[in-house]
Design a protein around this motif. Sequence first.
Motif, PDB file in Angstrom:
ATOM      1  N   PHE A  22      35.953 -82.174 -28.054  1.00 38.30           N
ATOM      2  CA  PHE A  22      35.555 -83.385 -27.469  1.00 38.30           C
ATOM      3  C   PHE A  22      33.945 -83.480 -26.592  1.00 38.30           C
ATOM      4  O   PHE A  22      33.507 -84.479 -26.442  1.00 38.30           O
ATOM      5  N   VAL A  45      28.681 -87.734 -12.589  1.00 39.27           N
ATOM      6  CA  VAL A  45      29.404 -88.988 -13.303  1.00 39.27           C
ATOM      7  C   VAL A  45      29.741 -89.875 -12.126  1.00 39.27           C
ATOM      8  O   VAL A  45      30.888 -90.489 -12.020  1.00 39.27           O
ATOM      9  N   MET A  97      35.740 -96.457 -23.585  1.00 38.83           N
ATOM     10  CA  MET A  97      34.742 -95.430 -24.345  1.00 38.83           C
ATOM     11  C   MET A  97      34.374 -94.304 -23.060  1.00 38.83           C
ATOM     12  O   MET A  97      34.028 -94.769 -22.009  1.00 38.83           O
ATOM     13  N   MET A  98      34.544 -93.046 -23.476  1.00 39.13           N
ATOM     14  CA  MET A  98      34.145 -92.030 -22.657  1.00 39.13           C
ATOM     15  C   MET A  98      33.071 -91.162 -23.165  1.00 39.13           C
ATOM     16  O   MET A  98      33.340 -90.619 -24.196  1.00 39.13           O
ATOM     17  N   LEU A  99      31.962 -91.231 -22.515  1.00 42.52           N
ATOM     18  CA  LEU A  99      30.940 -90.173 -22.793  1.00 42.52           C
ATOM     19  C   LEU A  99      31.569 -88.653 -22.954  1.00 42.52           C
ATOM     20  O   LEU A  99      32.083 -88.450 -22.112  1.00 42.52           O
ATOM     21  N   SER A 100      30.844 -87.768 -23.947  1.00 44.70           N
ATOM     22  CA  SER A 100      31.386 -86.539 -23.980  1.00 44.70           C
ATOM     23  C   SER A 100      30.880 -85.884 -22.751  1.00 44.70           C
ATOM     24  O   SER A 100      31.742 -85.041 -22.287  1.00 44.70           O
ATOM     25  N   ARG A 101      29.853 -85.879 -22.425  1.00 42.75           N
ATOM     26  CA  ARG A 101      29.262 -85.423 -21.239  1.00 42.75           C
ATOM     27  C   ARG A 101      30.067 -85.785 -19.833  1.00 42.75           C
ATOM     28  O   ARG A 101      30.333 -84.901 -19.132  1.00 42.75           O
ATOM     29  N   ALA A 119      33.281 -86.647 -19.783  1.00 37.30           N
ATOM     30  CA  ALA A 119      34.495 -85.969 -19.996  1.00 37.30           C
ATOM     31  C   ALA A 119      34.383 -84.433 -19.614  1.00 37.30           C
ATOM     32  O   ALA A 119      35.337 -83.849 -18.939  1.00 37.30           O
TER      33      ALA A 119
END
Lengths: 504, 317
Positions: B303, B95, B1-5, B7
């Motif tokens: 995205f 991040v 799972m990757m947060l939009s922020r 990415a």
Amino acid sequence: MARGAADKSAVSGPGGVFPPDGPFGDYALGRAYDEMFAAGGEVRPHYASLAARIDAAPSGQLEALQAQVENTFMTQGVTFTVYGHEDATEKIIPTDILPRIVPAAEWDRLERGFKQRLEAINLFLGDIYGRQQLMRDGLVPRELILGSPNYMREMAGIEVPHGAYVNICGTDVIRNEAGDYVVLEDNLRVPSGVSYMLANREAVKRTFPDIYRSAKVRPVESYPDDLLHTLRSLASEYQPDPQVVVLTPGVYNSAYFEHAFLARLMGTPLVEGRDLMVHDNVVFVRTTSGLRRVDVIYRRVDDAFLDPLAFRPDSALGVPGLMNAYRAGNVVIANAPGAGVADDKAVYAYTPQIIKTLLDQDPILDIVETFLCREKSQCQHVLANLDKLVVKAVGESGGYGMLIGPHASKAEREAFADKIKADPDNYIAQPTISLSTAPTLVNGRVESRHVDLRPFILCGAKTTLTPGALTRVALRKGSLVVNSSQGGGSKDTWVLSGDGRGRP
Amino acid sequence: MMLSRVADSLFWVGRYCERAEHACRLLQITFSAGLEAGSQEAERAAVRAMTALGAPPLIGQSGSIEEAWRLTFSREDADSVYSSVARARENARQVRDQITTEMWERLNRLYFRLRETPGTSDTFAARADRVFQEVIGDLHAVKGIVEGTMSHGEGFRFLSLGRMLERAQLVVRVLEIHMAEPPGSVGEHGWMQCLRMLCGMEPFLRVKTADFRREVVTDFLVLDPEFPRSLRFCADEIDVFIQRVGVGLAAAERARCLRRSGLLKARLEFATLSDVTGRNGRQLLAEVAAAASDLNDAVRTTFFTISFQGAPGTAVA
């Protein structure tokens, strides 16, 4: 063998004075209890190997090791943010390489004491947000609780998982002159510092590998794992695989490093308010594969900023609608909003009674004798003895808004007396306690500095205490203020699995 | 799972690192041109490098060293190497939990070095070349560390996507400047410098020998399938990464990204020599530039900025 060498150099005569040319030449033993030396200057057994190591260090070696650790912290970004410094917003928390050592027997007692205390506090919160029997019985004054800015009406009648309002607790304890541990403060909202416990350990383990090994120090590295288990246990009754997130105010928060550090070690997403959204009372997180449901939020955002619809409308850190989702039982927030009402400095004074009443046990750990200025007779006592007492504002933390009577000038005391008279409910007073001292490296020399102790207790389906803590150090000579915002530093804390007389 | 922020931030780490490296290389060209004082060709190459950086030409003017120093260390100038590195680091810091310690430490160290040792412009001439070498070396190391320590999952793909998209745009800019001049004006020396700006001299020699005519160099820089700074290579890579991000989304939601990227890839894959020479060449560059900017937009809306529409798992393009 090592111990003999340490004793010989450290002790000279019955007065406990150290030879001025030895490594402890600048070490002062005062009224305070010293962690390393008994009153006569004898090294306490659990400190023997450290004393020998200090003794054997060639000139300049400790200083070099200290510099190396600081350098590592800077490259790893183990930093906290200082507000208001445009040019250097990131600083490392000053760290001291000489560990503070706690023998097994002392820790056992602390562990039982902390668990007892947290159990009582959770029951207490369940009562004030539930039946309110304690207030009805007059055990705690109703206006003290309901009038507290940390009391949240929104929490009334909500059942929290496992009855645990406080899931992550960082209780501050100190040692008084007699060497007894006493609780100074319960941090029940968003206690921080656990990353320093872990980072200090990594650094110090490498700095003193030999004595670390021989001392049989209990490991702390399972903390992130324990934390994740605790958080998951809050939703596991209805979600087989709960999604946990860490909610941070963002990169400019002073503890951001810690938020990222914990999220990384737990393998959970680190989210900001803007990453979350609420729809039909369910919380979602925005991902590159669309929206995903969130079950548990480990929030490092203060109550007031959690939800602009429920609390401060100007909060950009929170999630609109979060409290509704919480009240609907669709998400768990840890720690529960409103838990801070129980770490109020005035409520603190009532904690021994709370423990006795709710658990029917005597408190294992004492608290510092506390005078409530809201009580007329106690207030008079406080005003008459301002030169001996420490006075604290009930709502403040981080070492702000306090008066240390013995160290204050007459004018400062008088000004403070006026403040107390104007708003007595807002103040409490305690006798000045000389915190215990521990050896600390100052400009390459070992000196004594005052320390406290903040362990981290986790409470979900079960209660877990990591055998370690953050030891905070008042780096200024003679200072009793250990807060990092006020010039304090930190130390690694070694909890031994035995008495420390390990074979060399 | 990757947060939009997350990415989004990783995408920009890739972009800013590439931008910083490119700027260093252009500044390096400018400086080495200064060594061949009096050579008109060298001066013109330097002017092109500066134009590609969006800066006024340096050579032969008083204050040119200050200008180069500013483009390297200035904290105010958003286009300076320092600013690009600082932004890459700031995005990485946002991040920190998603990237490896090795990567963070390297980037952090580079940032602190640029921040703490700007020196003054007086002493810059003597040490400029070493500064650029070191920064480029560090940025190469960051790339290698990303490749070697970061999981090649969603985050890695967004970072790589950002880097390749940025690279395509930087290459287009360099080529546009060279091709805007009338035929023959750039000359053999000019095209050699053009290759150096894109780190392509040695790979070029191996494929095309020392034949620095305009059509040979542009053919190589636009259409070579293996050189990592040719437009075709960039487009191929972009397509690889775009196909593999956000796979949890329904195909319809990713359609704009996939179509854009696929068209660009095909355009460059099936182009012929006549497409890159003369007027056609500039036309092709304009197409690539438009596609890259549209793709950037499509990636952002698909995205990074998701809102709720209907059932969970639905993104809005």
